[in-house]
Design a protein around this motif. Structure first.
Motif, PDB file in Angstrom:
ATOM      1  N   ASP A 149       0.831  -1.204   0.000  1.00  9.14           N
ATOM      2  CA  ASP A 149       0.000   0.000   0.000  1.00  9.14           C
ATOM      3  C   ASP A 149       0.867   1.256   0.000  1.00  9.14           C
ATOM      4  N   ARG A 150       1.923   1.220   0.768  1.00  8.49           N
ATOM      5  CA  ARG A 150       2.830   2.380   0.813  1.00  8.49           C
ATOM      6  C   ARG A 150       3.500   2.602  -0.530  1.00  8.49           C
ATOM      7  N   LEU A 151       3.870   1.509  -1.191  1.00  7.17           N
ATOM      8  CA  LEU A 151       4.480   1.627  -2.514  1.00  7.17           C
ATOM      9  C   LEU A 151       3.496   2.235  -3.502  1.00  7.17           C
ATOM     10  N   ALA A 152       2.264   1.777  -3.481  1.00  4.78           N
ATOM     11  CA  ALA A 152       1.244   2.314  -4.385  1.00  4.78           C
ATOM     12  C   ALA A 152       1.052   3.807  -4.142  1.00  4.78           C
ATOM     13  N   LEU A 153       0.988   4.195  -2.891  1.00  2.00           N
ATOM     14  CA  LEU A 153       0.820   5.605  -2.564  1.00  2.00           C
ATOM     15  C   LEU A 153       2.054   6.410  -2.968  1.00  2.00           C
ATOM     16  N   ALA A 154       3.237   5.858  -2.761  1.00  2.00           N
ATOM     17  CA  ALA A 154       4.477   6.551  -3.138  1.00  2.00           C
ATOM     18  C   ALA A 154       4.559   6.748  -4.653  1.00  2.00           C
ATOM     19  N   VAL A 155       4.168   5.726  -5.405  1.00  2.00           N
ATOM     20  CA  VAL A 155       4.193   5.830  -6.866  1.00  2.00           C
ATOM     21  C   VAL A 155       3.222   6.919  -7.327  1.00  2.00           C
ATOM     22  N   LEU A 156       2.021   6.925  -6.776  1.00  2.00           N
ATOM     23  CA  LEU A 156       1.053   7.956  -7.154  1.00  2.00           C
ATOM     24  C   LEU A 156       1.523   9.344  -6.754  1.00  2.00           C
ATOM     25  N   LEU A 172       3.479  -1.478 -10.243  1.00  2.00           N
ATOM     26  CA  LEU A 172       3.408  -2.056  -8.902  1.00  2.00           C
ATOM     27  C   LEU A 172       3.527  -3.573  -8.870  1.00  2.00           C
ATOM     28  N   ALA A 173       2.791  -4.247  -9.714  1.00  2.00           N
ATOM     29  CA  ALA A 173       2.733  -5.705  -9.605  1.00  2.00           C
ATOM     30  C   ALA A 173       2.364  -6.342 -10.939  1.00  2.00           C
ATOM     31  N   PRO A 174       3.246  -6.301 -11.912  1.00  2.00           N
ATOM     32  CA  PRO A 174       2.888  -6.819 -13.230  1.00  2.00           C
ATOM     33  C   PRO A 174       2.694  -8.331 -13.276  1.00  2.00           C
ATOM     34  N   ARG A 175       3.174  -9.058 -12.277  1.00  2.00           N
ATOM     35  CA  ARG A 175       3.080 -10.515 -12.305  1.00  2.00           C
ATOM     36  C   ARG A 175       1.834 -11.066 -11.630  1.00  2.00           C
ATOM     37  N   VAL A 176       1.028 -10.204 -11.038  1.00  2.00           N
ATOM     38  CA  VAL A 176      -0.212 -10.661 -10.403  1.00  2.00           C
ATOM     39  C   VAL A 176      -1.393 -10.203 -11.245  1.00  2.00           C
ATOM     40  N   ARG A 177      -2.562 -10.685 -10.908  1.00 12.85           N
ATOM     41  CA  ARG A 177      -3.758 -10.295 -11.655  1.00 12.85           C
ATOM     42  C   ARG A 177      -4.103  -8.837 -11.378  1.00 12.85           C
ATOM     43  N   ILE A 178      -4.628  -8.158 -12.380  1.00  7.81           N
ATOM     44  CA  ILE A 178      -4.947  -6.738 -12.252  1.00  7.81           C
ATOM     45  C   ILE A 178      -6.021  -6.490 -11.189  1.00  7.81           C
ATOM     46  N   GLU A 179      -6.836  -7.505 -10.892  1.00  8.09           N
ATOM     47  CA  GLU A 179      -7.863  -7.349  -9.863  1.00  8.09           C
ATOM     48  C   GLU A 179      -7.238  -7.033  -8.502  1.00  8.09           C
ATOM     49  N   GLN A 180      -6.063  -7.566  -8.243  1.00 12.34           N
ATOM     50  CA  GLN A 180      -5.391  -7.286  -6.968  1.00 12.34           C
ATOM     51  C   GLN A 180      -4.984  -5.824  -6.895  1.00 12.34           C
ATOM     52  N   THR A 181      -4.531  -5.272  -8.002  1.00 17.81           N
ATOM     53  CA  THR A 181      -4.177  -3.853  -8.036  1.00 17.81           C
ATOM     54  C   THR A 181      -5.429  -3.007  -7.852  1.00 17.81           C
ATOM     55  N   ARG A 182      -6.519  -3.401  -8.495  1.00 16.18           N
ATOM     56  CA  ARG A 182      -7.780  -2.665  -8.338  1.00 16.18           C
ATOM     57  C   ARG A 182      -8.252  -2.679  -6.889  1.00 16.18           C
ATOM     58  N   ARG A 183      -8.129  -3.845  -6.235  1.00 18.64           N
ATOM     59  CA  ARG A 183      -8.537  -3.938  -4.820  1.00 18.64           C
ATOM     60  C   ARG A 183      -7.671  -3.055  -3.939  1.00 18.64           C
ATOM     61  N   ARG A 184      -6.371  -3.034  -4.214  1.00 16.92           N
ATOM     62  CA  ARG A 184      -5.460  -2.204  -3.421  1.00 16.92           C
ATOM     63  C   ARG A 184      -5.813  -0.729  -3.569  1.00 16.92           C
ATOM     64  N   LEU A 185      -6.080  -0.294  -4.801  1.00 15.70           N
ATOM     65  CA  LEU A 185      -6.449   1.105  -5.034  1.00 15.70           C
ATOM     66  C   LEU A 185      -7.793   1.432  -4.398  1.00 15.70           C
ATOM     67  N   ALA A 186      -8.735   0.498  -4.456  1.00 17.08           N
ATOM     68  CA  ALA A 186     -10.038   0.712  -3.825  1.00 17.08           C
ATOM     69  C   ALA A 186      -9.888   0.838  -2.312  1.00 17.08           C
ATOM     70  N   LYS A 187      -9.002   0.045  -1.729  1.00 17.54           N
ATOM     71  CA  LYS A 187      -8.756   0.123  -0.291  1.00 17.54           C
ATOM     72  C   LYS A 187      -8.155   1.481   0.081  1.00 17.54           C
ATOM     73  N   LEU A 188      -7.181   1.933  -0.700  1.00 15.74           N
ATOM     74  CA  LEU A 188      -6.578   3.244  -0.441  1.00 15.74           C
ATOM     75  C   LEU A 188      -7.600   4.360  -0.617  1.00 15.74           C
ATOM     76  N   ARG A 189      -8.503   4.177  -1.573  1.00 20.27           N
ATOM     77  CA  ARG A 189      -9.560   5.178  -1.778  1.00 20.27           C
ATOM     78  C   ARG A 189     -10.516   5.201  -0.586  1.00 20.27           C
ATOM     79  N   ALA A 190     -10.865   4.035  -0.079  1.00 22.21           N
ATOM     80  CA  ALA A 190     -11.756   3.961   1.075  1.00 22.21           C
ATOM     81  C   ALA A 190     -11.133   4.626   2.301  1.00 22.21           C
ATOM     82  N   GLU A 191      -9.815   4.604   2.379  1.00 20.04           N
ATOM     83  CA  GLU A 191      -9.110   5.238   3.493  1.00 20.04           C
ATOM     84  C   GLU A 191      -8.878   6.722   3.269  1.00 20.04           C
ATOM     85  N   GLY A 192      -9.256   7.228   2.091  1.00 21.96           N
ATOM     86  CA  GLY A 192      -9.120   8.649   1.803  1.00 21.96           C
ATOM     87  C   GLY A 192      -7.732   9.064   1.356  1.00 21.96           C
TER      88      GLY A 192
END
Length: 75
Positions: free
Chosen positions: A10-17, A32-52
């Motif tokens: 999560d910190r990496l995603a926020l740092a990149v943005l 962030l994570a090219p070797r995993v499914r894109i749904e995981q990236t979407r969930r991570r971004l949704a979680k960060l969005r929910a946290e504001g």
């Protein structure tokens, strides 16, 4: 930051943005994570969005393409 991944994902995603200021879901996924499914990236971004920490806009001429950016709280 509340409920963030202490492992750094999560910190990496926020740092990149914060560094790039804005990015689409696909662009962030490639950085962030090219070797995993894109749904995981979407969930991570949704979680960060929910946290504001990040928010998104839908680009007007690109269908459902969303661009993510850090909020003032996230920065």
């Amino acid at each position: 930051m509340t409920n963030t991944d202490a492992g750094g994902g999560d910190r990496l995603a926020l740092a990149v943005l914060t560094q790039y200021r804005m990015g689409t879901t696909q662009q962030l996924h490639r950085v962030l994570a090219p070797r995993v499914r894109i749904e995981q990236t979407r969930r991570r971004l949704a979680k960060l969005r929910a946290e504001g920490l990040v928010d998104r806009v839908t680009l007007p001429q690109a269908g459902r393409l969303r661009a993510w950016f850090p909020t003032a709280y996230g920065v």
